[in-house]
Motif scaffolding. Sequence first.
Motif, PDB file in Angstrom:
ATOM      1  N   ARG A   1      -3.195   9.938  -9.813  1.00 16.39           N
ATOM      2  CA  ARG A   1      -4.376  10.132  -8.956  1.00 16.39           C
ATOM      3  C   ARG A   1      -5.092   8.805  -8.753  1.00 16.39           C
ATOM      4  N   ILE A   2      -5.362   8.492  -7.510  1.00 12.55           N
ATOM      5  CA  ILE A   2      -6.123   7.299  -7.128  1.00 12.55           C
ATOM      6  C   ILE A   2      -7.413   7.768  -6.470  1.00 12.55           C
ATOM      7  N   ASN A   3      -8.542   7.307  -6.961  1.00 11.69           N
ATOM      8  CA  ASN A   3      -9.843   7.738  -6.449  1.00 11.69           C
ATOM      9  C   ASN A   3     -10.368   6.702  -5.465  1.00 11.69           C
ATOM     10  N   CYS A   4     -10.490   7.098  -4.199  1.00 16.41           N
ATOM     11  CA  CYS A   4     -10.941   6.164  -3.169  1.00 16.41           C
ATOM     12  C   CYS A   4     -12.420   5.816  -3.284  1.00 16.41           C
ATOM     13  N   ALA A   5     -13.125   6.461  -4.213  1.00 17.34           N
ATOM     14  CA  ALA A   5     -14.521   6.083  -4.461  1.00 17.34           C
ATOM     15  C   ALA A   5     -14.597   4.753  -5.201  1.00 17.34           C
ATOM     16  N   HIS A   6     -13.474   4.274  -5.713  1.00 19.38           N
ATOM     17  CA  HIS A   6     -13.445   3.036  -6.481  1.00 19.38           C
ATOM     18  C   HIS A   6     -12.375   2.097  -5.917  1.00 19.38           C
ATOM     19  N   ASP A   7     -12.525   0.832  -6.199  1.00 16.20           N
ATOM     20  CA  ASP A   7     -11.566  -0.200  -5.804  1.00 16.20           C
ATOM     21  C   ASP A   7     -11.472  -0.306  -4.273  1.00 16.20           C
ATOM     22  N   ASP A   8     -10.352  -0.775  -3.760  1.00 17.54           N
ATOM     23  CA  ASP A   8     -10.211  -1.005  -2.319  1.00 17.54           C
ATOM     24  C   ASP A   8      -8.756  -0.767  -1.920  1.00 17.54           C
ATOM     25  N   PRO A   9      -8.468  -0.755  -0.592  1.00 18.45           N
ATOM     26  CA  PRO A   9      -7.087  -0.468  -0.159  1.00 18.45           C
ATOM     27  C   PRO A   9      -6.036  -1.379  -0.774  1.00 18.45           C
ATOM     28  N   ALA A  10      -6.366  -2.641  -0.990  1.00 21.32           N
ATOM     29  CA  ALA A  10      -5.370  -3.538  -1.596  1.00 21.32           C
ATOM     30  C   ALA A  10      -5.030  -3.090  -3.015  1.00 21.32           C
ATOM     31  N   ALA A  11      -6.055  -2.708  -3.773  1.00 18.65           N
ATOM     32  CA  ALA A  11      -5.811  -2.230  -5.143  1.00 18.65           C
ATOM     33  C   ALA A  11      -5.047  -0.912  -5.118  1.00 18.65           C
ATOM     34  N   TRP A  12      -5.394  -0.017  -4.182  1.00 18.01           N
ATOM     35  CA  TRP A  12      -4.694   1.276  -4.099  1.00 18.01           C
ATOM     36  C   TRP A  12      -3.208   1.059  -3.817  1.00 18.01           C
ATOM     37  N   ARG A  13      -2.929   0.132  -2.900  1.00 16.77           N
ATOM     38  CA  ARG A  13      -1.520  -0.128  -2.560  1.00 16.77           C
ATOM     39  C   ARG A  13      -0.763  -0.721  -3.752  1.00 16.77           C
ATOM     40  N   ALA A  14      -1.437  -1.582  -4.497  1.00 19.89           N
ATOM     41  CA  ALA A  14      -0.795  -2.149  -5.676  1.00 19.89           C
ATOM     42  C   ALA A  14      -0.501  -1.054  -6.703  1.00 19.89           C
ATOM     43  N   MET A  15      -1.469  -0.163  -6.934  1.00 21.00           N
ATOM     44  CA  MET A  15      -1.248   0.946  -7.862  1.00 21.00           C
ATOM     45  C   MET A  15      -0.070   1.804  -7.417  1.00 21.00           C
ATOM     46  N   ALA A  16      -0.069   2.150  -6.125  1.00 16.45           N
ATOM     47  CA  ALA A  16       0.996   3.013  -5.603  1.00 16.45           C
ATOM     48  C   ALA A  16       2.354   2.345  -5.723  1.00 16.45           C
ATOM     49  N   GLY A  17       2.406   1.034  -5.457  1.00 14.19           N
ATOM     50  CA  GLY A  17       3.667   0.325  -5.588  1.00 14.19           C
ATOM     51  C   GLY A  17       4.187   0.351  -7.018  1.00 14.19           C
ATOM     52  N   HIS A  18       3.285   0.190  -7.972  1.00 10.19           N
ATOM     53  CA  HIS A  18       3.701   0.241  -9.381  1.00 10.19           C
ATOM     54  C   HIS A  18       4.206   1.637  -9.752  1.00 10.19           C
ATOM     55  N   VAL A  19       3.549   2.669  -9.219  1.00 14.94           N
ATOM     56  CA  VAL A  19       3.978   4.046  -9.507  1.00 14.94           C
ATOM     57  C   VAL A  19       5.373   4.290  -8.947  1.00 14.94           C
TER      58      VAL A  19
END
Length: 613
Positions: free
Chosen positions: A161-179
């Motif tokens: 789960r990635i919460n868009c209330a925190h961080d930014d699109p670049a961080a979300w993409r990095a998290m998703a790539g690692h997953v």
Amino acid sequence: MTARDDLRRLHQDIVELLDDIEAAERAAAPMIDVVAPGHRPSAMNLVHYWELRQLDLRAIQGPLAELGLSSMGRSEAHVRATLSRVAVALEALQGNSSRPDGNAAVDFGDGARLLAENANALLGPPPGDRWARIMVTLPPEAATDPGLVARLIDSGMAVARINCAHDDPAAWRAMAGHVRRAAGDAGRDCLIAMDLAGPKLRTGPLRPGPKVLRLRPTRNDLGRTTVPARAWLTSTISPAEPTMPGLVSVPVPGAWLRELRAGDVIELRDTRDSRRWLEVERCDTGGVIVGCEQTVYLGTGTLLTVVGTARAAAVGELPPVDQALRVAPGDLVRVTRDLTPAAVDAGELRIGCTLGEVFDNIRIGHRVFFDDGKLGGRVAARDGEGPVSGWFDVRIDHPAHRGVKLRAAKGINVPDTTLPISALTDKDLADLRSVLDIADMVNLSFVRTPEDVTRLLDELDVLGADELGVVLKIETRAAFEHLPQLLLTAMRRRKVGVMIARGDLAVECGFERLAEIQEEILWLCEAAHLPVIWATQVLEQLARTGSPSRAEISDAALAERAECVMLNKGPYIGDAIDTLRDVLVRMAGHHDKKRALLRHLRSWQPVAEAIPI
């Protein structure tokens, strides 16, 4: 009245219930007709259950149980089929012969199959040893630490789960790539869910405190140090995450840091001008761990000198101390539209609110809760009687016997106030494009009405996101009250589910009602054959401290009835996943939703003959 008369009357009651649910289905036809074709039988069954539960069935339940007949207590997944078979059994007891209704939208066995299909479509296949998947909220470090994500997947995370209330699109993409990479390397499925932030009401900013960091050792009753104060010294330019959970980071120049060795002693004068020494306990990649037997207050610019050398360096920029208002029962807290940072020592209790619409709609007497219900009261005054207000005062009455710290960016709940706002904010609409590129499902936060769901579905249709799953987060009183309509609206999509967001839901509806409410949500979703995510504070103490409470282990056992259980982030999240997986596996052999499976019990065997469970 004779026993035959009792049977006749009971049979008539069941026939009338069948008539009632058929009438309800006809009335709801416009809503049923627009759901996805694969959900039509489920939508009919949902309407049947909705109608059935408008009635108090206790007068029927008792007589049915005395006759040894199946009651309606487990009819959620196949309402009409249950009523029909009960009617046939009652006819047989009267000496009459009849056949079950062949028009049931969902027969016995169909409900479980439909739920399994819908859960698999949204959440992926279940693990082989249990039904419930495990969802984990990714911490910010997941964007920079692929090893952390790999460990979560190895432990059993099935949905990230990635919460868009925190961080930014670049961080979300990095998290998703690692997953994606870690799941591929492990040969496992791990889906990605993203929460839209929604119109969350939060407290405004407070003036920052001094840039100082306190390190305090643990002492016993005699005042002797049992565990030294520890910190993680890391590079100011290229900071690294601590290699020991729970350590605070202290930035220092990288060149000075690289010369440190285990056993070095660092001398300093802290912010109180007290002379202190830090000992280098361990040198790791990216930093060193230091310890101290005394309390130390480090500030930005504090000079650190290695004893016996001329090597010295200054502490880099530290974050300001998190400030808080100290609020006690009976206090008046002024909540303002103005978001200018409030002072904590100005002699008044003032804090801003991030959502302006609340000031235009709140009224005297309305309840207001702060920080997930830790603090609350009622509006005692507001700025003027007109529709536009700049402030309102809350007279604190909860908790009744002690003070509480109120900090910035904490949630505000106003359960008595109707807010004319959409669950989709402009930020959410912008974030949706990132969600489409990254995620397998989107979680709609703070949904209140069917119109909120319709707006999200329309936006997804415009974007061509036909395969994106949709999860409704039930976290407001309005959402709970509109739940049947919300489900029918969401069932326009093939992949649909519900998250019971128990934190805000408990605040909005009352903590004393939470157990009842989460049961009702589970029942209604089972009637719709839609998967449920059991969320908020599951094994929270374990994830945060490494040690669970007895109550949260029992809560985790109850979560087995959902199709997915969500854990929040914490330093001991790996331990929390392991414990949750163990609890879910054990409970899977005992229960399937509300139905006890009655597996062979081994608990009561003599010790010498006991078989490990």
